[in-house]
Design a protein around this motif. Structure first.
Motif, PDB file in Angstrom:
ATOM      1  N   THR A   1       6.587  35.080   0.696  1.00  0.00           N
ATOM      2  CA  THR A   1       7.637  35.505  -0.233  1.00  0.00           C
ATOM      3  C   THR A   1       8.940  35.753   0.515  1.00  0.00           C
ATOM      4  N   ALA A   2       8.857  36.418   1.676  1.00  0.00           N
ATOM      5  CA  ALA A   2      10.075  36.666   2.454  1.00  0.00           C
ATOM      6  C   ALA A   2      10.742  35.341   2.814  1.00  0.00           C
TER       7      ALA A   2
ATOM      8  N   ILE B   1      20.763  33.751   8.017  1.00  0.00           N
ATOM      9  CA  ILE B   1      19.817  34.631   7.336  1.00  0.00           C
ATOM     10  C   ILE B   1      20.097  36.087   7.681  1.00  0.00           C
TER      11      ILE B   1
ATOM     12  N   SER C   1      15.752  30.703  -0.988  1.00  0.00           N
ATOM     13  CA  SER C   1      16.483  30.716  -2.257  1.00  0.00           C
ATOM     14  C   SER C   1      17.964  30.966  -2.023  1.00  0.00           C
ATOM     15  N   ASP C   2      18.293  31.446  -0.828  1.00  0.00           N
ATOM     16  CA  ASP C   2      19.688  31.736  -0.496  1.00  0.00           C
ATOM     17  C   ASP C   2      20.144  30.853   0.664  1.00  0.00           C
TER      18      ASP C   2
ATOM     19  N   ARG D   1      10.854  28.175  -5.120  1.00  0.00           N
ATOM     20  CA  ARG D   1      10.104  29.094  -5.968  1.00  0.00           C
ATOM     21  C   ARG D   1      11.030  30.060  -6.699  1.00  0.00           C
ATOM     22  N   PHE D   2      12.025  30.574  -6.002  1.00  0.00           N
ATOM     23  CA  PHE D   2      12.971  31.473  -6.660  1.00  0.00           C
ATOM     24  C   PHE D   2      14.239  30.693  -6.955  1.00  0.00           C
ATOM     25  N   ARG D   3      14.354  30.310  -8.214  1.00  0.00           N
ATOM     26  CA  ARG D   3      15.516  29.509  -8.569  1.00  0.00           C
ATOM     27  C   ARG D   3      16.755  30.376  -8.574  1.00  0.00           C
ATOM     28  N   ALA D   4      17.825  29.820  -8.109  1.00  0.00           N
ATOM     29  CA  ALA D   4      19.074  30.563  -8.124  1.00  0.00           C
ATOM     30  C   ALA D   4      20.219  29.586  -8.038  1.00  0.00           C
TER      31      ALA D   4
ATOM     32  N   LEU E   1      12.242  33.789  -0.293  1.00  0.00           N
ATOM     33  CA  LEU E   1      13.484  34.454  -0.685  1.00  0.00           C
ATOM     34  C   LEU E   1      14.630  33.975   0.202  1.00  0.00           C
ATOM     35  N   LEU E   2      14.360  33.832   1.498  1.00  0.00           N
ATOM     36  CA  LEU E   2      15.412  33.342   2.394  1.00  0.00           C
ATOM     37  C   LEU E   2      15.857  31.937   1.981  1.00  0.00           C
TER      38      LEU E   2
ATOM     39  N   PHE F   1      23.949  41.679  -0.892  1.00  0.00           N
ATOM     40  CA  PHE F   1      23.810  40.236  -1.061  1.00  0.00           C
ATOM     41  C   PHE F   1      25.067  39.503  -0.603  1.00  0.00           C
ATOM     42  N   GLU F   2      26.209  40.184  -0.654  1.00  0.00           N
ATOM     43  CA  GLU F   2      27.463  39.530  -0.276  1.00  0.00           C
ATOM     44  C   GLU F   2      27.727  39.617   1.218  1.00  0.00           C
TER      45      GLU F   2
END
Lengths: 541, 800
Positions: A97-98, A469, A104-105, A444-447, A101-102, A494-495
């Motif tokens: 998941t970590a 990251i 996804s960004d 997996r994490f759409r963004a 998440l990385l 996040f910014e």
């Protein structure tokens, strides 16, 4: 100082035992759970950990479970009697998941679309950089080390690479196939005979039945793995369906030359030999350690005679292992499943070669995994401009004499149209590596994708904020080195991003530590312009 | 170069460095000084600071961009800060902000009007939750603001700003000599409702009429819903309480109770009384009288127990003698082994049996006191472990970085009982052997900072702080450090990073601050409320404290009761009281016509407890069981107008913005969760969103590095647990509470009389004016500002 303190406390407390995944290990006081696990050979992933910086605890992919809680192992000191869970599904899911998440960004492609779309995985941007730099010899070696029958592919490949080329969304794609062809043509003109290196002889032998593109490709890869390869074909000359191509498209002398290059790898050809007639499968099985059937579309009718199971008109072979119903007999290409394109048939040959290779090594045969790649998708024109700044802006180069193909100069000019949208750190990137290991689903994490940007100075550091990251290693290294300007985190949450203070460039921030920071950047956020991709190093070594 | 143009005066920068210091940790106070002076942080000033100090460019750039209070471009003349706290959110803060932006003609992306007069900013919480929604302009706070009131608020502010005279109460500590007394609450929220102006007016009236009455400003009176609250005590008479008094009623009030002394004054008094009678002023004053026997007052106060807020509404915050007269510093004296401080007029020193630090720690331990900041760690254990740490350098820190939106307990305690918190912190220091203590107070609480500052000065002037604590010879230096607008700094390791001059990034624990805290030294960090009850426990004994509460949660808890509740205020209740008693008995329930739906407890780290579980007792364990946490004490009541998906989105939006950005789970995970919630609220949810949201929430909770990230999913998880049907409705494009703008429509019903009020009020001309005919709302133009519904006298506006 710090070391002294640790030694002191170690003297006091000495060493003790902790248990990781049920295995006890002796550790010294002050040692982290991460180092204890690594001493046990457990590959706990880390991105932000660098011993010199101390635990930064930002990426959290090194999670382990202690006392029912997930904690980062890099910052957790081992304590007497501690019980640690590392390689469990729950812990892996958290790490995955970590990583996801990385991603996804994460704005960037590990592999450029051209390479990702190449069934044989040629590192095209790297080849184009070599051509651009006038390193035709290196480029040729690169091509010859990746592609079997490179001179044939340069003429016949349906070049999916060019369909994916980002330059094509601006004007026209880079003429990748023609550039590849120009390298092998130049070699031929010069009478060059580069043979890619092979591994030492393994003492194992393989018989390949069928000398078409798939079989020849398999022979190429297996021979380079050091195995003794014998190619058997019922026709008097090797080449299979390639023999039916019109002379204008593929001159016979070219085909012969390319096949002889395969022979030069140590591959033995037994031609005009009919399987089931002169040669029987069980006989072959006694003489060879493995058999690979690449007999093309006509296999089905013969298969039953050979005692092999069929599925419809094809041989039945496990798509994941290429194994048939008979022990140590593999099948690939149109023999197992119809393949239309030449390059795909060769890719099937490569996949089968890898399965056979694993089998010969005593390992379970497995089709090579697709290389992990983060995908950023289509770029807006504004974003393309970021990449265009370092590319030749003019349109496609037309060779002055169409038939002769590109001259060296023309090739260099055309190659400089490449946007180099690949990641310079691919193959040397921890994020990519662990994504592959943990079977990450990058989408997996759409963004909404952040916009792509690339900060570069000719010959200097390339900074791609979208790949950062926020591990903090470069910030810490620049602080430790007392950089006059240094790097810092700007903003929060996040910014937050890494930048030099007061709007200055990364280059200015890293006067002393640029090389160190690039070296330790766990992703491709920091890279050097001139650095040759690690892929090329690996291929050439 | 001689004669070169200087962009602006850097002498202020140099002075700030001179005054504050040049060590790396001076960065935050220096930046605050620059921000105060310039209104933003000019880059030239920052570079100058780097030249003049040991602060590096990387440090100053990192710190300046971390905290919300710093601006990087010039602001307008006045800062308009719209509170986005929970109570404000559920009472329509978004609409107020929209109205402000419309009134000031701000385009998207702009924050300052073209004349450069006003800059609009959001602020996480101003801690005036009972007055929600709240807007603060400059130093003036405007409570109960609505979209319609916005033009009036700006006019009112401009009038005030142009009028001479300070808006601060600088001389609030002036009790005067009279035995008769008028007391008035001067907490921040009291003042936001005009208590400071009323205080001055009362003093003027008293001095003009020449009566022998002292006018005394006291701390928070608790009953925020009835402020300004005034109590008149005349010796030998029962006190009279007035609530919700107007400024113009000051003089009639004084005249009603007191007779002027001089002949001239009496004549004048008679004259004004005649005028007042003619103007009905006297009657109006009488109507404000609030009998202590009134059921409302009884219900609000009857169930409360005042320990942290002992003597609430009685003590002048900065009257040290008064504090001492109410047994102040007696507990500290015991801990120091000296007699209790005496007032000059008092008789014999009372026996004050001394306590060793070990005994103090033992007392705190057996009292069962657990940290009131949220996690509920046993205070005695914390002190004991810190005391055992070797080395001479230790620190105590009062954590006043109360950042939970919807909470203002700490602000009130610091504002109202500064000496009590100082005493509590000093006891902690003596117990663990620390000689240095720091108050870390968020900058959004200027009055709290001011009062603690003043209280520290008063103690120092008396020789009770510094070299010799209460004259005992024990050295204790106490200082204040202001936060700079970062919720995460309430997390103790982030707080330490902030104190050390860094970005407020938490770090992994262990090591815990009691082992390695400030500058690597053992440090005890206690919440304001925890420290406030310490002196009481020492004075009244362990048993008295443990008599309140449950088996595992002893004593009392202070709550900020706000949201959709009739009687909001600051309350202190014994642990174990049920949520229902708090909401219905103390708070008077939700407004008429509304249904009690849930209680949000514990702020962004807490959860929503549905009305059907309202019998849950307030103790650490029971609340955790239902998915919420005790938290620091924010208690926001929600009625059926609250959308639970919106509430979850609101809190995630908050924590996501307040995430420090250090660890992956919190930085990206909360963002992805927020995106799903935003999709749901916009009616763009997809069936897999709920499962994704829940799965990610669990991962973020398990994987995050610090408490902020670990607890951030709680509001989402509890609403998913108790109000899943609302999530499912949003998936189908419905917002049952009628809250999410994208999912609702405004419509005029048939009973519209054509009065045109709605058309007049509509800020975007979405309602054409059609007198005497049923009006129609243009849904395309409509911004769902709710103005029409609020103004319609016939309830003819339907929201669906």
């Amino acid at each position: 100082m710090k070391g002294q303190v640790t030694t002191q406390s170690a003297d006091k407390v000495g060493s003790f035992t902790v248990t990781i995944d049920g295995v006890p290990i002796k550790v010294t006081a002050g040692q982290t759970v991460l180092s204890a696990a690594r001493a046990l050979g457990i590959d706990i992933p880390t991105l932000c950990y660098l011993e010199k910086c101390g635990p930064l605890n930002t990426c959290l992919v090194c999670l382990v479970k202690i006392n029912g809680k997930l904690v980062p192992s890099c910052g957790t000191k081992a304590k007497p009697g501690m019980t640690v869970e590392s390689e469990t599904e729950e812990v892996h899911e958290a790490r995955r998941t970590a990583l996801e998440l990385l991603f996804s960004d994460h704005v960037g492609d590990c592999l450029a679309p051209c390479q990702r779309l190449c069934p044989l995985g040629l590192n095209i941007p790297s080849m184009l950089r070599q051509i651009r730099g006038g390193q035709s010899e290196e480029a040729l070696q690169h091509v010859r080390s990746t592609l079997p029958l490179a001179g044939v592919l340069g003429r016949l490949c349906h070049h999916p690479c060019e369909q994916g080329c980002r330059r094509g969304t601006w004007d026209d794609p880079a003429a990748i196939r023609d550039l590849e062809l120009s390298m092998t043509d130049l070699e031929m003109q010069a009478g060059g005979q580069f043979t890619p290196p092979s591994k030492p002889a393994s003492g194992k032998s393989v018989a390949i039945i069928g000398a078409g593109p798939c079989g020849l490709a398999a022979a190429y890869y297996l021979a380079r793995h050091g195995h003794a390869v014998t190619v058997v074909d019922r026709h008097p000359s090797a080449g299979g369906s390639l023999r039916n191509v019109a002379e204008a498209d593929l001159p016979k002398n070219i085909l012969d030359a390319e096949i002889s290059r395969v022979a030069r790898l140590g591959v033995e050809f037994k031609l005009g030999v009919q399987l089931g007639g002169d040669v029987r499968l069980d006989g072959l099985a006694r003489g060879f350690d493995a058999i690979l059937l690449t007999t093309g579309e006509e296999t089905g009718s013969q298969a039953n005679k050979l005692g092999l199971t069929t599925a419809g008109s094809n041989l039945k072979a496990d798509p994941n292992t290429c194994l048939t119903s008979v022990r140590k007999v593999f099948a690939a290409g149109s023999a197992a499943k119809p393949v239309k394109q030449l390059v795909r048939a060769m890719a099937e040959g490569r996949a089968a070669a890898e399965c056979v290779h694993l089998f010969l090594n005593g390992e379970a045969p497995r089709r090579p995994e697709k290389r992990f790649s983060s995908i950023m998708g289509r770029l807006e024109r504004g974003e393309l401009k970021e990449l265009l700044r370092s590319a030749n802006m003019s349109g496609s180069v037309t060779p002055c004499d169409r038939c002769a193909g590109f001259t060296r100069q023309e090739a260099a000019l055309e190659a400089s149209r490449c946007l180099h949208c690949d990641c310079r750190s691919s193959g040397d990137c921890l994020l990519q590596h662990y994504a592959q290991v943990y079977g990450v689903d990058a989408s997996r994490f759409r963004a909404e994708r952040k916009s792509f940007s690339q900060v570069r100075q000719p010959g200097g550091v390339i900074f791609e904020p979208g790949k950062c990251i926020l591990c903090g290693i470069c910030v810490k290294l620049s602080e430790l080195a007392r950089e006059p300007l240094g790097l810092t985190f700007i903003g929060r949450g996040f910014e937050a991003r890494v930048a030099a203070p007061f709007g200055r460039t990364i280059e200015e921030g890293l006067k002393k530590t640029a090389r160190e920071c690039v070296e330790h950047c766990p992703t491709g956020a920091l890279a050097f312009e001139e650095e040759v991709s690690a892929d090329v190093n690996r291929v050439n070594s | 170069v001689k004669g070169a143009a200087i962009p602006f005066d850097l002498t202020v920068t140099d002075e700030a460095v001179q005054r504050i210091g040049s060590a790396p940790e001076a960065v935050l106070p220096i930046l605050q000084a620059l921000q105060d002076h310039y209104g933003y942080l000019p880059e030239d000033a920052l570079k100058r600071v780097c030249e003049k100090t040991q602060i590096t460019p990387a440090s100053i750039a990192g710190v300046a961009s971390f905290y919300d209070m710093f601006r990087h471009k010039p602001a307008g003349k006045h800062l308009v800060r719209v509170c986005r706290g929970t109570a404000c959110h559920v009472n329509g803060a978004e609409r107020v902000e929209d109205a402000l932006r419309r009134e000031l003609n701000l385009e998207e992306g702009e924050d300052t009007d073209h004349a450069g007069r006003f800059t609009v900013e959001q602020v996480a919480c101003l801690g005036c939750c009972t007055l929600a929604p709240v807007v603060r302009i400059g130093h003036s706070t405007f409570g109960h603001s609505t979209a319609e009131k916005v033009p009036g608020i700006l006019r009112e502010f401009s009038r005030k700003a142009s009028a001479l005279g300070a808006t601060h109460v600088d001389d609030e500590h002036s009790p005067g000599g009279g035995r008769a007394q008028i007391t008035i609450g001067l907490g921040s929220c009291c003042m936001a409702k005009g208590s400071d102006d009323l205080f001055r007016a009362l003093r003027d009236s008293v001095s003009k009429s020449g009566v022998n009455v002292s006018v005394k400003g006291v701390g928070c009176v608790g009953m925020c819903h009835r402020t300004p609250l005034i109590e008149i005590t005349v010796p030998g008479k029962a006190p009279t309480i007035y609530s919700s008094l107007q400024l113009t009623q000051a003089r009639p009030l004084v005249n009603r109770h007191f007779r002027s002394r001089g002949l001239v004054q009496r004549a004048a008094g008679l004259w004004t009384r005649v005028v007042d009678t003619l103007l009905d002023n006297q009657d109006q004053v009488a109507s404000c009288e609030l009998s202590p026997r009134e059921p409302e007052v009884g219900a609000f106060l009857g169930k409360q127990v005042h320990i942290a807020t002992e003597h609430f509404g009685e003590l002048a915050p900065l009257d040290l003698d008064e504090y001492v007269a109410h047994d102040g510093f007696q507990a500290l004296a015991r801990c120091l082994g000296i007699p209790a401080p005496q007032l000059t007029q008092s008789g014999q020193p009372a026996a004050n049996p001394s306590l060793s630090p070990e005994q103090v720690i033992e007392m705190i331990s057996t009292s069962g006191l657990r940290g009131r900041g949220g996690a509920g760690f046993a205070t005695g254990d914390k002190w004991r472990m810190a005391r055992k740490q070797p080395g001479p350098d230790k620190y105590v820190i009062c954590n006043g970085d109360e950042g939970d939106p919807g909470a203002f307990m700490d602000r009130m305690l610091l504002e109202s009982f500064p000496f009590r918190i100082i005493e509590g912190l000093a006891i902690a220091a003596v117990s663990i052997g620390a000689h240095e203590g720091i108050f870390y107070i968020r900058h959004e609480y200027p009055l709290a900072v001011k009062r603690i500052n003043a209280a520290l000065k008063i103690c120092q002037q008396r020789g009770w702080l510094g070299e010799s604590l209460l004259g005992s010879g024990y050295a204790l230096r106490l200082t204040i450090q202001q936060g700079a607008g970062a919720f995460v700094c309430g997390e103790e390791t982030a707080l330490l990073a902030s104190l050390e001059g860094g970005r407020g990034m938490p770090r992994l624990r262990p090591p815990y601050p009691i082992e390695q805290g400030l500058w690597g030294k053992p440090t005890v960090i206690n919440n304001v409320e925890t420290l406030a009850v310490v002196p009481w426990i020492i004075r009244n004994g362990v048993k008295a404290f443990a008599a309140y509460g449950t088996a595992t949660s002893k004593g009392t808890k202070v709550f900020a009761l706000a949201g959709n509740v009739v009687r909001g205020g600051l309350i202190e209740i014994p642990m174990g009281m049920s949520l229902r008693e708090i909401v219905e008995d103390i708070g008077g329930g939700v407004r008429p016509g509304r249904k009690f739906k849930a209680v949000q407890i514990g702020g962004p780290s807490g959860g929503c407890v549905p009305a059907r579980l309202a019998d849950t007792p307030v103790d650490f364990e029971s609340l955790r069981e239902v998915g919420a946490i005790m938290g620091s004490g924010g208690l926001v009541v929600l009625d059926d107008s609250a959308c639970m998906v919106d509430i979850a989105r609101y809190f995630l939006d908050f924590t996501q913005k307040q995430s420090c950005g250090k660890c992956t789970f919190c930085r990206i995970g909360t963002r992805r969760m927020l995106e799903i919630l935003e999709r749901l609220c916009a009616g763009k949810g997809q069936p897999r969103d709920l499962a994704d949201l829940e799965g990610l929430a669990n991962q973020v909770g398990a994987g995050s590095l610090c408490g902020l990230g670990k607890t951030a999913p709680n509001p989402v998880l509890t609403t998913l647990r108790y109000f899943r049907d609302e999530y499912e409705a949003h998936l189908q494009g419905r917002c049952p509470a009628g809250k999410c703008p994208a999912l609702i429509k405004y419509r005029v019903l048939e009973n519209c009389t054509g009065c045109t009020l709605c058309a007049q009020r509509c800020p975007v001309d979405a309602i054409p004016m059609t007198p005497y005919a049923r009006h129609v709302i243009d849904t395309e133009k409509c911004t769902r500002c709710d103005s029409c519904r609020q103004v319609c006298p016939y309830n003819a506006i339907e929201v669906k």
